[in-house]
Design a protein around this motif. Structure first.
Motif, PDB file in Angstrom:
ATOM      1  N   ARG A   2      13.082 -60.282  52.345  1.00  0.00           N
ATOM      2  CA  ARG A   2      12.653 -59.046  53.239  1.00  0.00           C
ATOM      3  C   ARG A   2      11.666 -58.109  52.464  1.00  0.00           C
ATOM      4  N   ASP A  36       8.520 -59.640  64.187  1.00  0.00           N
ATOM      5  CA  ASP A  36       8.913 -59.788  62.596  1.00  0.00           C
ATOM      6  C   ASP A  36       8.063 -58.640  61.757  1.00  0.00           C
ATOM      7  N   ARG A  45       8.399 -59.742  52.153  1.00  0.00           N
ATOM      8  CA  ARG A  45       7.497 -59.588  53.368  1.00  0.00           C
ATOM      9  C   ARG A  45       7.027 -58.238  53.567  1.00  0.00           C
ATOM     10  N   MET A  46       7.930 -57.201  53.376  1.00  0.00           N
ATOM     11  CA  MET A  46       7.614 -55.745  53.796  1.00  0.00           C
ATOM     12  C   MET A  46       6.186 -55.492  52.755  1.00  0.00           C
ATOM     13  N   LEU A  78       8.996 -55.132  60.335  1.00  0.00           N
ATOM     14  CA  LEU A  78       9.153 -54.876  58.977  1.00  0.00           C
ATOM     15  C   LEU A  78       8.107 -53.670  58.724  1.00  0.00           C
TER      16      LEU A  78
END
Length: 202
Positions: free
Chosen positions: A67, A118, A70-71, A122
């Motif tokens: 995560r 998503d 991805r952020m 995010l």
């Protein structure tokens, strides 16, 4: 259009359309300069932010680093349309985050389903700093920026002293980031003394 395994042709076309729009981030420049004396792109900043996150991962065993990464990738996507506003030029109440979120939604265009949801989730999580992962990315984002400012061939008049206070709330909230920040601040203060005069203190 040839079918794509596991993805309907129209969904594949929307995915590629979004990637084509996101390519603009490669040409979106920031106020930072590279060691070769050219403006850094936002995409380049995001790349080294991801690299930094990978390097500190062992120090945060309880965080979800998929995560986090991805952020790191999506946190500045909204800048692809209208660029970045340097922190030194931002004014209170400007609504920078609102503008970037609106631009992010425009950039996403007709991308739909879980991929779109998503990315938006995010970005919202990062903006609100609502989780430990988001707060870490916020701090790493500031740290990467400060590091670049100590490396770049910055133009005359670059305000190094501003950097001694910039992003301190995000970096000082975490012991490791605070320690890394202290090392970067040594270089920032030295550059402030050399290029702006005075003692280089805040």
């Amino acid at each position: 259009m040839a079918p794509t395994p596991g993805m309907p042709p129209d969904a594949a076309a929307r995915l590629l359309g979004f990637l084509r729009r996101a390519e603009r981030l490669k040409d979106t420049t920031r106020c930072a300069w590279t060691t070769q004396g050219r403006h850094e792109s936002t995409a380049e900043h995001s790349w080294r932010l991801c690299l930094l996150a990978m390097l500190v991962r062992p120090e945060y065993p309880d965080l979800d680093f998929e995560r986090v990464l991805r952020m790191c990738v999506v946190h500045d996507l909204g800048e692809a349309l209208n660029g970045d506003i340097p922190a030194v030029e931002q004014s209170p109440g400007h609504g920078k985050a609102d503008d970037e979120r609106r631009d992010l939604l425009t950039l996403l265009g007709d991308l739909s389903g879980p991929a779109r949801d998503d990315i938006v989730a995010l970005w919202d999580e990062y903006d609100a700093a609502s989780t430990p992962e988001a707060r870490l990315v916020k701090g790493l984002d500031k740290l990467e920026t400060l590091l670049q400012h100590t490396q770049g061939a910055n133009p005359a008049g670059f305000d190094y002293r501003f950097n001694l206070g910039y992003g301190r709330a995000q970096t000082d909230a975490d012991p490791l980031l605070a320690a890394l920040r202290a090392l970067v601040d040594v270089d920032t203060a030295r550059l402030a003394r050399q290029r702006q005069g005075g003692d280089g203190a805040e």
